[in-house]
Design a protein around this motif. Structure first.
Motif, short mmCIF file in Angstrom:
data_model
loop_
_atom_site.label_atom_id
_atom_site.label_comp_id
_atom_site.label_asym_id
_atom_site.label_seq_id
_atom_site.Cartn_x
_atom_site.Cartn_y
_atom_site.Cartn_z
N PRO A 83 61.13 -14.93 30.77
CA PRO A 83 60.50 -15.38 29.44
C PRO A 83 60.81 -14.20 28.54
O PRO A 83 60.34 -13.11 28.91
N GLU A 84 60.92 -14.28 27.39
CA GLU A 84 60.87 -13.47 26.33
C GLU A 84 59.31 -13.34 25.87
O GLU A 84 58.55 -14.54 25.71
N LYS A 85 58.98 -11.99 26.04
CA LYS A 85 57.49 -11.81 25.34
C LYS A 85 57.70 -11.33 24.10
O LYS A 85 58.66 -10.64 23.59
N PRO A 86 56.52 -11.78 23.47
CA PRO A 86 56.56 -11.66 21.88
C PRO A 86 56.20 -10.21 21.70
O PRO A 86 55.76 -9.32 22.51
N ILE A 87 56.63 -9.68 20.42
CA ILE A 87 56.38 -8.35 20.17
C ILE A 87 54.88 -7.67 20.31
O ILE A 87 54.68 -6.60 20.49
N SER A 88 53.89 -8.59 20.43
CA SER A 88 52.39 -8.46 20.52
C SER A 88 52.29 -7.79 21.88
O SER A 88 51.42 -7.35 22.21
N TYR A 89 53.27 -8.09 22.75
CA TYR A 89 53.20 -7.26 24.15
C TYR A 89 53.20 -5.73 24.12
O TYR A 89 52.64 -5.35 24.78
N ILE A 90 53.64 -5.21 22.97
CA ILE A 90 53.60 -3.87 22.84
C ILE A 90 52.20 -3.65 22.04
O ILE A 90 51.74 -4.39 21.09
N ASP A 91 51.58 -2.69 22.49
CA ASP A 91 50.07 -2.31 22.24
C ASP A 91 50.18 -1.37 20.93
O ASP A 91 49.06 -1.44 20.09
N CYS A 92 51.36 -0.69 20.87
CA CYS A 92 51.04 0.50 19.82
C CYS A 92 52.51 1.10 19.59
O CYS A 92 53.35 1.11 20.55
N ILE A 93 52.82 1.53 18.40
CA ILE A 93 53.97 2.39 18.17
C ILE A 93 53.48 3.98 18.03
O ILE A 93 52.45 4.12 17.59
N ALA A 94 54.81 4.61 18.60
CA ALA A 94 54.42 6.02 18.56
C ALA A 94 55.37 6.84 18.06
O ALA A 94 56.56 6.46 18.14
N VAL A 95 55.41 7.78 16.99
CA VAL A 95 56.53 8.56 16.69
C VAL A 95 56.25 10.10 16.53
O VAL A 95 55.13 10.39 16.20
N THR A 96 57.29 10.74 16.55
CA THR A 96 57.08 12.26 16.24
C THR A 96 56.89 12.53 14.75
O THR A 96 57.90 11.97 14.20
N THR A 97 55.92 13.15 14.69
CA THR A 97 55.79 13.21 13.08
C THR A 97 56.30 15.02 12.80
O THR A 97 56.52 15.42 11.67
N GLY A 98 56.52 15.56 13.86
CA GLY A 98 56.72 17.25 13.76
C GLY A 98 56.46 18.00 14.79
O GLY A 98 55.83 17.31 15.95
N PRO A 99 56.91 19.21 14.97
CA PRO A 99 57.76 19.90 14.18
C PRO A 99 59.16 19.32 14.32
O PRO A 99 59.56 18.87 15.28
#
Ligand code: KG4
Ligand code: ZN
Length: 384
Positions: A83-99
Protein backbone atom coordinates in the motif's frame (compact mmCIF):
# COMPACT_ATOMS: atom_id res chain seq x y z
CA UNK A 1 9.85 10.35 13.66
CA UNK A 2 10.31 10.03 9.90
CA UNK A 3 12.56 12.67 8.38
CA UNK A 4 13.13 13.28 4.69
CA UNK A 5 16.58 14.83 4.46
CA UNK A 6 18.14 16.82 1.63
CA UNK A 7 21.86 17.55 1.10
CA UNK A 8 23.23 19.85 -1.63
CA UNK A 9 26.10 21.72 0.03
CA UNK A 10 28.69 20.97 -2.65
CA UNK A 11 28.85 18.46 -5.51
CA UNK A 12 26.70 15.59 -4.24
CA UNK A 13 22.92 15.69 -4.61
CA UNK A 14 21.46 13.43 -1.95
CA UNK A 15 18.08 12.57 -0.43
CA UNK A 16 17.45 10.15 2.45
CA UNK A 17 14.68 9.05 4.79
CA UNK A 18 15.46 8.22 8.41
CA UNK A 19 13.02 6.82 10.93
CA UNK A 20 14.23 7.94 14.38
CA UNK A 21 17.63 6.31 14.59
CA UNK A 22 17.25 4.04 11.54
CA UNK A 23 18.20 4.85 7.99
CA UNK A 24 15.45 3.75 5.61
CA UNK A 25 16.95 4.85 2.32
CA UNK A 26 19.71 7.08 0.98
CA UNK A 27 20.24 7.98 -2.67
CA UNK A 28 23.15 10.13 -3.80
CA UNK A 29 24.02 11.46 -7.24
CA UNK A 30 27.72 12.32 -7.34
CA UNK A 31 28.46 15.17 -9.73
CA UNK A 32 32.19 14.35 -9.88
CA UNK A 33 32.04 13.43 -13.58
CA UNK A 34 30.49 16.82 -14.41
CA UNK A 35 33.28 18.75 -12.66
CA UNK A 36 36.21 16.57 -13.71
CA UNK A 37 36.96 18.54 -16.86
CA UNK A 38 37.41 21.67 -14.70
CA UNK A 39 39.55 19.83 -12.08
CA UNK A 40 37.38 21.28 -9.32
CA UNK A 41 33.77 22.10 -8.42
CA UNK A 42 32.15 24.66 -10.76
CA UNK A 43 29.39 26.42 -8.76
CA UNK A 44 27.06 27.02 -11.72
CA UNK A 45 27.32 23.42 -12.90
CA UNK A 46 26.72 22.23 -9.33
CA UNK A 47 23.57 24.38 -9.07
CA UNK A 48 22.18 23.13 -12.38
CA UNK A 49 22.90 19.51 -11.51
CA UNK A 50 21.19 19.88 -8.11
CA UNK A 51 18.16 21.43 -9.83
CA UNK A 52 18.01 18.54 -12.27
CA UNK A 53 18.64 15.66 -9.86
CA UNK A 54 16.68 16.70 -6.75
CA UNK A 55 13.27 15.89 -8.31
CA UNK A 56 14.66 12.67 -9.84
CA UNK A 57 16.09 11.46 -6.51
CA UNK A 58 12.93 12.49 -4.63
CA UNK A 59 10.77 10.42 -6.99
CA UNK A 60 13.08 7.43 -6.60
CA UNK A 61 13.34 7.63 -2.80
CA UNK A 62 9.56 7.97 -2.38
CA UNK A 63 8.86 5.17 -4.87
CA UNK A 64 11.32 2.80 -3.18
CA UNK A 65 9.72 3.61 0.20
CA UNK A 66 6.15 3.23 -1.17
CA UNK A 67 5.26 6.80 -0.32
CA UNK A 68 2.98 8.79 -2.56
CA UNK A 69 3.20 12.55 -2.90
CA UNK A 70 -0.58 12.68 -2.57
CA UNK A 71 -2.07 13.39 0.85
CA UNK A 72 -4.37 10.34 0.64
CA UNK A 73 -3.16 6.73 0.85
CA UNK A 74 -3.87 4.90 -2.39
CA UNK A 75 -6.30 1.98 -2.14
CA UNK A 76 -6.35 0.84 -5.77
CA UNK A 77 -5.92 -2.88 -6.48
CA UNK A 78 -2.47 -2.23 -7.94
CA UNK A 79 -1.24 -0.78 -4.65
CA UNK A 80 -2.88 -3.33 -2.37
CA UNK A 81 0.16 -5.60 -1.98
CA UNK A 82 2.40 -2.76 -1.02
CA UNK A 83 0.00 0.00 0.00
CA UNK A 84 1.19 3.47 -0.88
CA UNK A 85 1.66 5.60 2.19
CA UNK A 86 0.57 9.23 1.94
CA UNK A 87 3.22 11.98 2.15
CA UNK A 88 1.95 12.72 5.68
CA UNK A 89 3.78 9.48 6.63
CA UNK A 90 6.83 11.81 6.65
CA UNK A 91 6.89 13.94 9.81
CA UNK A 92 9.53 16.44 8.84
CA UNK A 93 11.74 17.75 6.05
CA UNK A 94 15.43 18.45 6.88
CA UNK A 95 17.90 20.36 4.76
CA UNK A 96 21.54 21.41 4.92
CA UNK A 97 21.60 25.20 5.23
CA UNK A 98 25.38 25.55 5.53
CA UNK A 99 28.31 25.69 5.38
CA UNK A 100 28.88 25.13 1.66
CA UNK A 101 28.80 26.61 -1.81
CA UNK A 102 26.13 29.34 -1.91
CA UNK A 103 24.48 28.37 -5.25
CA UNK A 104 24.49 24.69 -4.28
CA UNK A 105 23.02 25.28 -0.80
CA UNK A 106 20.45 27.65 -2.23
CA UNK A 107 19.03 25.00 -4.55
CA UNK A 108 18.52 22.46 -1.77
CA UNK A 109 17.08 25.01 0.66
CA UNK A 110 14.60 26.29 -1.94
CA UNK A 111 13.55 22.73 -2.83
CA UNK A 112 13.10 21.76 0.84
CA UNK A 113 11.07 24.89 1.64
CA UNK A 114 8.83 24.25 -1.34
CA UNK A 115 8.22 20.64 -0.23
CA UNK A 116 7.55 21.66 3.36
CA UNK A 117 5.14 24.44 2.46
CA UNK A 118 3.34 22.43 -0.22
CA UNK A 119 2.74 19.45 2.08
CA UNK A 120 2.40 21.39 5.36
CA UNK A 121 5.40 19.69 6.91
CA UNK A 122 7.80 21.28 9.42
CA UNK A 123 11.38 21.99 8.37
CA UNK A 124 14.67 21.37 10.22
CA UNK A 125 17.67 23.45 9.06
CA UNK A 126 20.83 21.35 9.52
CA UNK A 127 24.46 22.33 9.98
CA UNK A 128 26.43 20.26 7.44
CA UNK A 129 29.30 19.82 9.94
CA UNK A 130 26.94 18.32 12.50
CA UNK A 131 25.88 15.96 9.71
CA UNK A 132 29.49 14.78 9.32
CA UNK A 133 29.70 14.27 13.09
CA UNK A 134 26.56 12.13 12.94
CA UNK A 135 27.98 9.95 10.14
CA UNK A 136 29.98 7.80 12.59
CA UNK A 137 26.68 6.39 13.84
CA UNK A 138 25.76 4.99 10.43
CA UNK A 139 26.66 1.36 10.97
CA UNK A 140 25.34 -1.61 9.07
CA UNK A 141 23.36 -4.13 11.08
CA UNK A 142 21.25 -6.96 9.64
CA UNK A 143 21.11 -5.46 6.18
CA UNK A 144 20.05 -2.03 7.31
CA UNK A 145 21.89 1.00 8.62
CA UNK A 146 21.07 2.15 12.08
CA UNK A 147 22.01 4.80 14.57
CA UNK A 148 23.08 3.20 17.83
CA UNK A 149 22.35 5.10 21.00
CA UNK A 150 24.46 8.23 21.33
CA UNK A 151 25.54 6.84 24.72
CA UNK A 152 27.72 4.16 23.05
CA UNK A 153 30.22 6.93 22.36
CA UNK A 154 31.94 8.36 25.43
CA UNK A 155 31.68 12.10 26.01
CA UNK A 156 33.48 14.41 25.84
CA UNK A 157 35.25 13.31 22.69
CA UNK A 158 37.40 14.95 20.06
CA UNK A 159 35.85 15.18 16.63
CA UNK A 160 38.06 15.66 13.60
CA UNK A 161 36.38 16.72 10.35
CA UNK A 162 38.64 16.43 7.30
CA UNK A 163 37.08 17.14 3.93
CA UNK A 164 37.54 19.17 0.76
CA UNK A 165 36.14 22.25 2.51
CA UNK A 166 37.02 21.74 6.19
CA UNK A 167 39.71 20.66 8.57
CA UNK A 168 38.41 21.18 12.10
CA UNK A 169 39.13 19.76 15.50
CA UNK A 170 36.16 19.99 17.82
CA UNK A 171 35.53 19.12 21.45
CA UNK A 172 32.06 17.60 21.63
CA UNK A 173 30.30 17.30 24.94
CA UNK A 174 26.89 16.23 26.16
CA UNK A 175 24.74 18.66 28.08
CA UNK A 176 21.17 18.59 29.36
CA UNK A 177 20.17 20.22 26.05
CA UNK A 178 21.97 17.84 23.73
CA UNK A 179 25.42 18.05 22.21
CA UNK A 180 27.65 21.07 22.59
CA UNK A 181 30.54 21.66 20.20
CA UNK A 182 33.61 23.78 20.84
CA UNK A 183 36.03 24.43 17.99
CA UNK A 184 39.57 23.80 19.22
CA UNK A 185 41.30 24.38 15.92
CA UNK A 186 40.70 24.82 12.22
CA UNK A 187 42.68 25.36 9.08
CA UNK A 188 44.19 28.79 8.60
CA UNK A 189 44.36 28.35 4.83
CA UNK A 190 43.45 25.33 2.64
CA UNK A 191 41.52 22.32 3.90
CA UNK A 192 43.32 18.93 3.83
CA UNK A 193 41.24 17.61 0.90
CA UNK A 194 41.62 20.88 -0.99
CA UNK A 195 45.42 20.68 -0.81
CA UNK A 196 45.39 17.01 -1.84
CA UNK A 197 43.28 17.94 -4.87
CA UNK A 198 45.50 20.91 -5.78
CA UNK A 199 48.74 18.91 -5.59
CA UNK A 200 47.04 16.00 -7.36
CA UNK A 201 46.14 18.36 -10.18
CA UNK A 202 49.82 19.28 -10.65
CA UNK A 203 50.58 15.56 -10.87
CA UNK A 204 47.76 14.97 -13.34
CA UNK A 205 45.86 12.65 -10.96
CA UNK A 206 42.44 14.04 -11.96
CA UNK A 207 39.66 15.31 -9.69
CA UNK A 208 39.19 14.43 -6.87
CA UNK A 209 42.76 13.28 -6.33
CA UNK A 210 42.40 11.73 -2.85
CA UNK A 211 41.47 8.16 -3.84
CA UNK A 212 44.15 8.02 -6.60
CA UNK A 213 46.77 9.50 -4.29
CA UNK A 214 45.94 6.83 -1.71
CA UNK A 215 46.24 3.97 -4.18
CA UNK A 216 49.55 5.31 -5.61
CA UNK A 217 50.90 5.84 -2.09
CA UNK A 218 50.46 2.13 -1.33
CA UNK A 219 53.30 1.35 -3.77
CA UNK A 220 55.61 4.17 -2.70
CA UNK A 221 58.24 4.99 -0.11
CA UNK A 222 56.98 7.66 2.35
CA UNK A 223 60.60 8.64 3.18
CA UNK A 224 61.56 9.37 -0.44
CA UNK A 225 60.72 13.09 -0.33
CA UNK A 226 61.08 15.36 2.66
CA UNK A 227 58.22 17.66 3.74
CA UNK A 228 58.24 20.03 6.73
CA UNK A 229 55.80 19.64 9.63
CA UNK A 230 53.51 22.71 9.47
CA UNK A 231 53.10 24.98 12.53
CA UNK A 232 55.61 22.88 14.45
CA UNK A 233 57.03 25.77 16.44
CA UNK A 234 53.74 27.30 17.54
CA UNK A 235 52.60 27.54 21.17
CA UNK A 236 51.38 24.30 22.75
CA UNK A 237 47.81 25.60 22.83
CA UNK A 238 47.75 26.29 19.07
CA UNK A 239 45.52 23.61 17.58
CA UNK A 240 45.03 25.21 14.17
CA UNK A 241 46.10 23.54 10.94
CA UNK A 242 47.93 24.88 7.90
CA UNK A 243 48.47 23.03 4.64
CA UNK A 244 49.55 25.78 2.26
CA UNK A 245 53.25 25.27 3.15
CA UNK A 246 52.98 21.59 2.23
CA UNK A 247 51.31 22.57 -1.03
CA UNK A 248 54.11 25.04 -1.90
CA UNK A 249 56.78 22.48 -1.05
CA UNK A 250 55.01 19.79 -3.12
CA UNK A 251 54.68 22.05 -6.15
CA UNK A 252 58.34 23.13 -5.82
CA UNK A 253 59.48 19.50 -5.83
CA UNK A 254 57.37 18.76 -8.89
CA UNK A 255 58.58 21.81 -10.83
CA UNK A 256 62.22 21.50 -9.83
CA UNK A 257 62.36 17.87 -10.83
CA UNK A 258 60.94 18.99 -14.13
CA UNK A 259 63.69 21.64 -14.37
CA UNK A 260 61.23 24.33 -15.19
CA UNK A 261 61.85 26.68 -12.32
CA UNK A 262 59.47 27.70 -9.55
CA UNK A 263 56.01 29.15 -9.11
CA UNK A 264 56.78 32.36 -10.99
CA UNK A 265 57.76 30.23 -13.96
CA UNK A 266 54.54 28.28 -14.02
CA UNK A 267 54.07 25.86 -16.89
CA UNK A 268 50.67 25.32 -18.41
CA UNK A 269 48.03 23.37 -16.45
CA UNK A 270 48.40 20.10 -18.34
CA UNK A 271 52.11 19.82 -17.54
CA UNK A 272 52.92 16.63 -15.64
CA UNK A 273 56.43 15.84 -14.38
CA UNK A 274 58.38 13.37 -16.43
CA UNK A 275 58.82 11.00 -13.51
CA UNK A 276 58.90 7.23 -13.60
CA UNK A 277 55.86 5.47 -12.12
CA UNK A 278 57.93 4.60 -9.04
CA UNK A 279 58.89 8.26 -8.52
CA UNK A 280 55.21 9.26 -8.68
CA UNK A 281 54.32 6.50 -6.18
CA UNK A 282 57.13 7.66 -3.87
CA UNK A 283 55.98 11.27 -4.11
CA UNK A 284 52.36 10.24 -3.42
CA UNK A 285 53.42 8.20 -0.36
CA UNK A 286 55.63 11.02 0.99
CA UNK A 287 53.05 13.75 0.46
CA UNK A 288 50.20 11.66 1.91
CA UNK A 289 52.36 10.88 4.94
CA UNK A 290 53.12 14.60 5.39
CA UNK A 291 49.39 15.49 5.37
CA UNK A 292 48.62 12.67 7.83
CA UNK A 293 51.45 13.73 10.16
CA UNK A 294 50.29 17.37 10.07
CA UNK A 295 46.80 16.24 11.12
CA UNK A 296 47.99 13.76 13.76
CA UNK A 297 50.40 16.32 15.28
CA UNK A 298 47.47 18.57 16.21
CA UNK A 299 45.30 15.64 17.32
CA UNK A 300 48.04 14.55 19.75
CA UNK A 301 48.36 18.11 21.03
CA UNK A 302 44.59 18.34 21.53
CA UNK A 303 44.60 15.06 23.46
CA UNK A 304 47.43 16.28 25.64
CA UNK A 305 45.67 19.58 26.27
CA UNK A 306 42.19 18.23 26.97
CA UNK A 307 42.95 14.81 28.44
CA UNK A 308 40.34 13.41 26.04
CA UNK A 309 41.40 10.31 24.11
CA UNK A 310 38.20 9.32 22.29
CA UNK A 311 38.44 10.53 18.71
CA UNK A 312 35.99 10.51 15.83
CA UNK A 313 37.12 11.19 12.27
CA UNK A 314 34.71 12.13 9.49
CA UNK A 315 34.56 13.87 6.08
CA UNK A 316 35.77 12.82 2.61
CA UNK A 317 39.47 12.55 3.56
CA UNK A 318 38.58 10.15 6.41
CA UNK A 319 38.01 7.52 3.69
CA UNK A 320 41.82 7.35 3.58
CA UNK A 321 42.84 4.09 5.26
CA UNK A 322 46.42 5.25 5.91
CA UNK A 323 45.02 8.23 7.86
CA UNK A 324 42.72 5.95 9.88
CA UNK A 325 45.57 3.53 10.61
CA UNK A 326 47.83 6.34 11.83
CA UNK A 327 45.10 7.90 14.01
CA UNK A 328 44.20 4.47 15.39
CA UNK A 329 47.82 4.10 16.56
CA UNK A 330 47.71 7.57 18.13
CA UNK A 331 44.57 6.81 20.18
CA UNK A 332 45.78 3.30 21.04
CA UNK A 333 48.92 4.73 22.62
CA UNK A 334 46.61 6.71 24.91
CA UNK A 335 44.19 3.78 25.49
CA UNK A 336 41.50 5.73 23.64
CA UNK A 337 39.30 4.71 20.75
CA UNK A 338 38.82 5.82 17.17
CA UNK A 339 35.33 6.13 15.68
CA UNK A 340 35.01 6.51 11.92
CA UNK A 341 32.08 6.55 9.50
CA UNK A 342 31.55 3.63 7.10
CA UNK A 343 33.53 4.50 3.95
CA UNK A 344 30.28 4.85 2.00
CA UNK A 345 29.25 7.73 4.25
CA UNK A 346 32.53 9.63 4.57
CA UNK A 347 31.63 11.92 1.66
CA UNK A 348 28.57 14.17 1.61
CA UNK A 349 25.23 12.36 1.91
CA UNK A 350 21.70 13.02 3.13
CA UNK A 351 21.70 10.05 5.56
CA UNK A 352 23.99 11.94 7.93
CA UNK A 353 21.87 15.08 7.54
CA UNK A 354 18.76 13.07 8.50
CA UNK A 355 20.49 11.75 11.63
CA UNK A 356 21.73 15.21 12.61
CA UNK A 357 18.19 16.50 12.12
CA UNK A 358 16.87 13.75 14.38
CA UNK A 359 19.32 14.86 17.11
CA UNK A 360 18.35 18.44 16.51
CA UNK A 361 14.65 17.65 16.85
CA UNK A 362 15.35 16.42 20.39
CA UNK A 363 16.84 19.83 21.25
CA UNK A 364 14.70 22.33 19.34
CA UNK A 365 11.28 22.23 17.85
CA UNK A 366 11.34 21.96 14.04
CA UNK A 367 10.06 25.08 12.28
CA UNK A 368 6.27 24.71 11.84
CA UNK A 369 5.17 28.25 11.04
CA UNK A 370 5.01 28.75 7.22
CA UNK A 371 6.06 32.40 7.62
CA UNK A 372 9.15 31.29 9.52
CA UNK A 373 9.89 28.51 6.99
CA UNK A 374 9.88 31.17 4.25
CA UNK A 375 12.66 33.06 6.05
CA UNK A 376 15.02 30.06 6.31
CA UNK A 377 18.01 30.80 4.12
CA UNK A 378 21.35 29.33 3.12
CA UNK A 379 24.28 30.05 5.49
CA UNK A 380 27.46 29.47 3.44
CA UNK A 381 29.81 30.37 6.32
CA UNK A 382 27.97 28.56 9.11
CA UNK A 383 30.20 26.94 11.76
CA UNK A 384 29.64 25.62 15.28
O1 KG4 B 1 33.50 15.43 2.40
P1 KG4 B 1 33.74 15.52 0.93
O2 KG4 B 1 33.12 14.47 0.04
O3 KG4 B 1 33.28 16.90 0.37
C1 KG4 B 1 33.42 18.08 1.07
O4 KG4 B 1 32.52 18.40 1.89
O5 KG4 B 1 34.46 18.74 0.83
O6 KG4 B 1 35.35 15.51 0.72
C2 KG4 B 1 35.94 15.52 -0.54
C3 KG4 B 1 37.45 15.47 -0.36
C4 KG4 B 1 38.20 15.67 -1.68
O7 KG4 B 1 39.18 16.64 -1.47
C5 KG4 B 1 38.82 14.30 -1.94
O8 KG4 B 1 40.04 14.35 -2.67
C6 KG4 B 1 39.02 13.79 -0.55
O9 KG4 B 1 37.86 14.19 0.16
N1 KG4 B 1 39.13 12.31 -0.51
C7 KG4 B 1 40.24 11.65 -0.09
C8 KG4 B 1 39.96 10.28 -0.26
N2 KG4 B 1 38.69 10.15 -0.76
C9 KG4 B 1 38.19 11.42 -0.89
N3 KG4 B 1 41.41 12.11 0.39
C10 KG4 B 1 42.34 11.19 0.72
N4 KG4 B 1 42.16 9.85 0.57
C11 KG4 B 1 40.99 9.35 0.09
N5 KG4 B 1 40.82 8.05 -0.04
ZN1 ZN C 1 31.06 17.69 3.69
Amino acid sequence: MKILAIETSCDETSIAIVDNNRLIINRTFSQIRLHQAYQGVMPTIARRAHEKFLPILLTEVLKQSHISLSSQACSCSFCQDKPEKPISYIDCIAVTTGPGLPPALETGVRFAKHLALQHQLPLIPVNHLEGHLASIFLKRKSGTFYLPSITTLKYPHLALIVSGGHTELILTNKTAYGLKHQILGQTLDDAAGEVIDKVGRELGLGYPSGPVLESFAKNGNPQAFHFPLPLKNTRQDNLNFSFSGLKTKAVQIIYQSHQIGTFTNRPNESSVPSWSSQQIYDFAASFQQAVIKAIAFKVKRAMHQTGVYQLSVTGGVSANMALRKYLRQVVKQQHGRLYAAPKKFTGDNAAMIGLAAYWDAQRHKPVFDPDKIKTIDRQPNLNF
